[in-house]
Scaffold this active site. Structure first.
Site, PDB file in Angstrom:
ATOM      1  N   SER A 191       8.439  -5.568  -2.864  1.00 36.36           N
ATOM      2  CA  SER A 191       8.329  -4.135  -2.582  1.00 36.36           C
ATOM      3  C   SER A 191       6.952  -3.656  -2.136  1.00 36.36           C
ATOM      4  O   SER A 191       6.801  -2.499  -1.757  1.00 36.36           O
ATOM      5  CB  SER A 191       8.773  -3.320  -3.801  1.00 36.36           C
TER       6      SER A 191
ATOM      7  N   SER B 148      10.542  -1.361  -1.877  1.00 33.84           N
ATOM      8  CA  SER B 148      10.761   0.010  -2.326  1.00 33.84           C
ATOM      9  C   SER B 148       9.529   0.907  -2.160  1.00 33.84           C
ATOM     10  O   SER B 148       9.633   2.126  -2.262  1.00 33.84           O
ATOM     11  CB  SER B 148      11.177   0.001  -3.810  1.00 33.84           C
TER      12      SER B 148
ATOM     13  N   LYS C  42       2.387   5.655  -5.662  1.00 33.73           N
ATOM     14  CA  LYS C  42       3.840   5.519  -5.630  1.00 33.73           C
ATOM     15  C   LYS C  42       4.427   6.331  -6.781  1.00 33.73           C
ATOM     16  O   LYS C  42       3.871   6.352  -7.887  1.00 33.73           O
ATOM     17  CB  LYS C  42       4.208   4.035  -5.757  1.00 33.73           C
TER      18      LYS C  42
END
Length: 492
Positions: free
Chosen positions: A178, A154, A79
């Site tokens: 997330s 997210s 990420k």
């Protein structure tokens, strides 16, 4: 081999150790898939082919010399919130569009030490604030199951990359769902560990008392392999806990589902906005666990109504503090031709932050302001303790708690829901972060539009092995985790 992307982590590790294929071949296979398929999915923000192949060659040398770890040579995606030395780290924001970290996050450091190969960095909501991955400065990521739908957020880029078979597994972070919500939207397994289990050092901060890193993969077994690498104490993170780390892979069959007490909160299954099909799929998965020997126990979580207001005072308050460091002076976006220092601050932040980040900074600054600090922030912290006590009381009578991971399946890109509606959609995940508990999402079916549905299991502190084991055994008796989106079936 044209189907390397269909192999599990265990199968990849076995193939590499037996020299059925090399890490270079495996890495090239994924890079070709990214080049062909990702223009449609848009999961990656930075692909690092030269570095990846260099790391793959080093992995092959280690495998040949007998110096390999269990995962040497297997690729993964990070990420874009994890600092990566020499690779751009944007956190999905214009504010950090050109930021190249001088060091690696501890999670990245550990994956490198384990011989894993970094394919690149994947997309996310700006500063991890969002549930759709649409607030990213570089643009929205698509859900591989339906390209006109969001992958969740997210950690939407992480979920989309794995679901499209553009990485065998990926790192994510979870501040209020997330990891779990995008895993649910994309038909994956995703684990949010206990707060303090995985180092936060080098993770660009959103809300420091809530942020936690974890793995995202197709199965609980694949997640367990990555947890074995990233879990553990880190002296560079003051919130990291000195506690012995389990062998999560070895423990996959250590929890018996027979006799397992699964708490079913009355309040969770009567939430306004819970989609009927999501509810049905979750109830079917619980029935399956019951058939496997689990006992379903109805429980009360009386603080449920307080989750959203409590979270959306504490998280923005911490965000407003953490993001105050971005002022256009030392690093990050700087506006052009500022009139004076105040203009530099004001315009750099106004131009560098997107609307959702600005909204949360405003909420947080208001909650921390002198006139409202006690009425809002202090009160929210007191309610947070009550939420934690609510869970601990429930765990006196049950082993895990079941819930949907999200009240709906993935929605369409650009649906432009009201921000308050989006916040209300986090009701099943945010309390876990407020309490610091571990939780896992498992895919349990699809709705009428063939969009994935997820079951969330919440555990007591340090019960990651138990959660992975329960989901692993469920996955031995079902095949939802093996289902692939049509785009993932394409060959490079």
């Amino acid at each position: 081999m044209t189907d390397l992307h269909r192999l599990s982590i265990r199968e990849l590790a076995k193939g590499l150790s037996q020299a059925k294929f090399s890490s270079r071949e495996l890495t090239e296979h994924y890079l070709k898939r990214i080049a062909k398929i990702d223009p449609q999915v848009k999961s990656y923000v930075t692909v690092t082919p030269e570095q990846a192949l260099c790391e793959a060659d080093a992995a092959d040398a280690a495998l040949k010399a007998g110096n390999a770890t269990a995962l040497t040579g297997i690729p993964l995606a990070h990420k874009d919130i994890f600092c990566t030395k020499g690779i751009k780290t944007t956190a999905g924001s214009k504010m950090l569009d050109n930021f190249i970290s001088p060091y690696d996050a501890t999670v990245v450091e550990k994956t490198k030490a384990a011989g894993l190969v970094t394919l690149g960095k994947v997309n996310m909501d700006e500063f991890a604030m969002g549930s759709t991955s649409e607030s990213s400065y570089v643009g929205a990521t698509s859900n591989p199951w339906a390209l006109d739908h969001v992958p969740g957020g997210s950690s939407g880029g992480s979920a989309a990359a794995v679901a499209a078979d553009l990485a065998p597994f990926a790192t994510g972070t979870d501040t209020g769902g997330s990891i779990r919500q995008p895993a649910s939207f994309c038909g994956l397994t995703g684990l949010k560990p206990t707060y303090g289990r995985v180092s936060r050092f080098g993770i660009i901060a959103y809300a420091s008392s809530l942020d936690q890193a974890g793995p995202m993969a197709r199965s609980a077994e694949d997640c367990a392999y990555l947890m074995n690498v990233i879990a553990g104490h880190d002296a560079k993170d003051s919130t990291s806990v000195k506690k012995e780390v389990d062998d999560y892979v070895a423990n996959l069959n250590n929890t018996s589902v027979k006799g397992l007490r699964i708490g079913i909160p009355k309040q969770y299954f009567n939430v306004a906005g819970l989609d009927a099909e999501v509810k049905a799929r979750v109830e079917e998965s619980l029935k399956k666990l019951e058939e496997m020997g689990a006992k379903l126990v109805e429980i009360d979580l009386n603080m449920t109504e307080a989750y959203v207001p409590t979270y959306y005072l504490i998280a923005p308050a911490e965000a407003s503090s953490n993001l105050s460091r971005y002022d256009g002076v030392r690093y990050g976006y700087r506006c052009e031709n500022p009139a004076d220092l105040m203009d530099l601050y004001k315009r750099s932040r106004s131009e560098g932050f997107g609307p959702e980040v600005q909204r949360r900074i405003l909420i947080g600054t208001y909650a921390l302001s002198a006139g409202y600090y006690d009425a809002y922030y202090v009160k929210a912290q007191k309610v947070r303790r009550l939420i934690q006590q609510d869970f601990l009381k429930a765990f006196e009578n049950v082993d895990v708690i079941a819930a949907p991971a999200a009240p709906t399946t993935a929605y369409k890109i650009g649906a432009s829901l009201d921000p308050v509606e989006m916040y209300l959609g986090d009701i099943y995940t945010i309390a876990v972060n407020l309490a610091g508990l571990p939780a896992i999402n498992a895919p349990v079916g699809f709705d009428k539009d063939n969009l994935p549905v997820g079951l969330q299991l919440i555990g007591n502190y340090w019960s990651e092995s138990q959660l992975l084991s329960i989901v692993h055994q469920y996955q031995q008796n079902t095949d939802w985790h093996t289902k692939r989106a049509a785009i993932a079936e394409e060959n490079a």
